[in-house]
Write a protein that holds these residues in place. Structure first.
Motif, PDB file in Angstrom:
ATOM      1  N   ARG A  69      50.907  42.639  45.933  1.00 24.66           N
ATOM      2  CA  ARG A  69      49.637  41.949  46.166  1.00 24.66           C
ATOM      3  C   ARG A  69      48.490  42.684  45.483  1.00 24.66           C
ATOM      4  O   ARG A  69      47.679  42.074  44.780  1.00 24.66           O
ATOM      5  N   CYS A  70      48.419  44.007  45.664  1.00 23.72           N
ATOM      6  CA  CYS A  70      47.336  44.776  45.043  1.00 23.72           C
ATOM      7  C   CYS A  70      47.459  44.769  43.518  1.00 23.72           C
ATOM      8  O   CYS A  70      46.454  44.717  42.813  1.00 23.72           O
ATOM      9  N   ALA A  71      48.692  44.774  43.005  1.00 26.54           N
ATOM     10  CA  ALA A  71      48.892  44.681  41.563  1.00 26.54           C
ATOM     11  C   ALA A  71      48.371  43.336  41.058  1.00 26.54           C
ATOM     12  O   ALA A  71      47.731  43.267  40.000  1.00 26.54           O
ATOM     13  N   ASP A  72      48.632  42.275  41.805  1.00 28.69           N
ATOM     14  CA  ASP A  72      48.157  40.945  41.421  1.00 28.69           C
ATOM     15  C   ASP A  72      46.637  40.841  41.502  1.00 28.69           C
ATOM     16  O   ASP A  72      46.007  40.181  40.667  1.00 28.69           O
ATOM     17  N   VAL A  73      46.033  41.480  42.489  1.00 29.19           N
ATOM     18  CA  VAL A  73      44.571  41.501  42.598  1.00 29.19           C
ATOM     19  C   VAL A  73      43.975  42.174  41.363  1.00 29.19           C
ATOM     20  O   VAL A  73      43.018  41.684  40.755  1.00 29.19           O
ATOM     21  N   ASP A  74      44.569  43.285  40.946  1.00 29.23           N
ATOM     22  CA  ASP A  74      44.100  44.001  39.764  1.00 29.23           C
ATOM     23  C   ASP A  74      44.230  43.130  38.516  1.00 29.23           C
ATOM     24  O   ASP A  74      43.292  43.033  37.721  1.00 29.23           O
ATOM     25  N   LEU A  75      45.365  42.473  38.348  1.00 33.95           N
ATOM     26  CA  LEU A  75      45.578  41.587  37.199  1.00 33.95           C
ATOM     27  C   LEU A  75      44.560  40.448  37.202  1.00 33.95           C
ATOM     28  O   LEU A  75      43.982  40.122  36.159  1.00 33.95           O
ATOM     29  N   ALA A  76      44.311  39.870  38.353  1.00 33.29           N
ATOM     30  CA  ALA A  76      43.336  38.774  38.451  1.00 33.29           C
ATOM     31  C   ALA A  76      41.934  39.253  38.061  1.00 33.29           C
ATOM     32  O   ALA A  76      41.177  38.504  37.427  1.00 33.29           O
ATOM     33  N   ARG A  77      41.601  40.481  38.390  1.00 32.92           N
ATOM     34  CA  ARG A  77      40.290  41.019  38.006  1.00 32.92           C
ATOM     35  C   ARG A  77      40.181  41.164  36.495  1.00 32.92           C
ATOM     36  O   ARG A  77      39.136  40.887  35.906  1.00 32.92           O
ATOM     37  N   TRP A  78      41.265  41.620  35.840  1.00 32.94           N
ATOM     38  CA  TRP A  78      41.260  41.706  34.376  1.00 32.94           C
ATOM     39  C   TRP A  78      41.152  40.317  33.759  1.00 32.94           C
ATOM     40  O   TRP A  78      40.354  40.096  32.846  1.00 32.94           O
ATOM     41  N   LEU A  79      41.966  39.384  34.225  1.00 29.15           N
ATOM     42  CA  LEU A  79      41.974  38.042  33.653  1.00 29.15           C
ATOM     43  C   LEU A  79      40.673  37.293  33.915  1.00 29.15           C
ATOM     44  O   LEU A  79      40.260  36.457  33.116  1.00 29.15           O
ATOM     45  N   GLY A  94      37.707  38.646  34.064  1.00 28.52           N
ATOM     46  CA  GLY A  94      36.570  39.269  33.397  1.00 28.52           C
ATOM     47  C   GLY A  94      35.799  40.255  34.244  1.00 28.52           C
ATOM     48  O   GLY A  94      34.751  40.740  33.817  1.00 28.52           O
ATOM     49  N   THR A  95      36.285  40.557  35.450  1.00 27.92           N
ATOM     50  CA  THR A  95      35.607  41.546  36.292  1.00 27.92           C
ATOM     51  C   THR A  95      35.662  42.918  35.636  1.00 27.92           C
ATOM     52  O   THR A  95      34.686  43.653  35.639  1.00 27.92           O
ATOM     53  N   TYR A  96      36.838  43.251  35.075  1.00 28.54           N
ATOM     54  CA  TYR A  96      37.000  44.509  34.335  1.00 28.54           C
ATOM     55  C   TYR A  96      36.819  44.195  32.856  1.00 28.54           C
ATOM     56  O   TYR A  96      37.299  43.183  32.365  1.00 28.54           O
ATOM     57  N   ARG A  97      36.151  45.093  32.156  1.00 23.47           N
ATOM     58  CA  ARG A  97      35.957  44.921  30.719  1.00 23.47           C
ATOM     59  C   ARG A  97      36.074  46.271  30.033  1.00 23.47           C
ATOM     60  O   ARG A  97      35.708  47.287  30.595  1.00 23.47           O
ATOM     61  N   VAL A  98      36.547  46.234  28.815  1.00 27.66           N
ATOM     62  CA  VAL A  98      36.560  47.422  27.974  1.00 27.66           C
ATOM     63  C   VAL A  98      35.386  47.282  27.028  1.00 27.66           C
ATOM     64  O   VAL A  98      35.286  46.291  26.292  1.00 27.66           O
ATOM     65  N   ALA A  99      34.497  48.246  27.062  1.00 33.07           N
ATOM     66  CA  ALA A  99      33.285  48.173  26.248  1.00 33.07           C
ATOM     67  C   ALA A  99      33.618  48.319  24.770  1.00 33.07           C
ATOM     68  O   ALA A  99      34.463  49.118  24.384  1.00 33.07           O
ATOM     69  N   GLY A 100      32.955  47.525  23.951  1.00 32.69           N
ATOM     70  CA  GLY A 100      33.072  47.617  22.504  1.00 32.69           C
ATOM     71  C   GLY A 100      31.723  47.989  21.934  1.00 32.69           C
ATOM     72  O   GLY A 100      30.751  48.197  22.656  1.00 32.69           O
ATOM     73  N   ARG A 101      31.674  48.061  20.626  1.00 33.59           N
ATOM     74  CA  ARG A 101      30.385  48.352  19.985  1.00 33.59           C
ATOM     75  C   ARG A 101      29.501  47.124  20.083  1.00 33.59           C
ATOM     76  O   ARG A 101      29.986  45.997  20.099  1.00 33.59           O
TER      77      ARG A 101
END
Length: 58
Positions: free
Chosen positions: A21-31, A33-40
């Motif tokens: 469940r927690c793994a799925d919550v993390d994946l849902a956050r990535w998908l 857009g809650t988590y982002r990797v900063a670019g230039r």
């Protein structure tokens, strides 16, 4: 080590999470857009600039 989502102890089968469940919550956050990797600044995803092309104006 504790689960980054809920803080419980991790499980070896879904590490670094405690449960699927927690793994799925993390994946849902990535998908979602809650988590982002900063670019230039001004960098577009998947766009390759042509060195011979004139500069783009916006």
């Amino acid at each position: 080590m504790s689960c980054p989502i809920c803080g419980d102890a991790t499980s070896p089968t879904v590490r670094p999470f405690c449960s699927r469940r927690c793994a799925d919550v993390d994946l849902a956050r990535w998908l979602g857009g809650t988590y982002r990797v900063a670019g230039r600044d001004g960098e577009a995803e998947g766009v390759v600039e042509d060195a011979d092309a004139p500069p783009r104006t916006h």
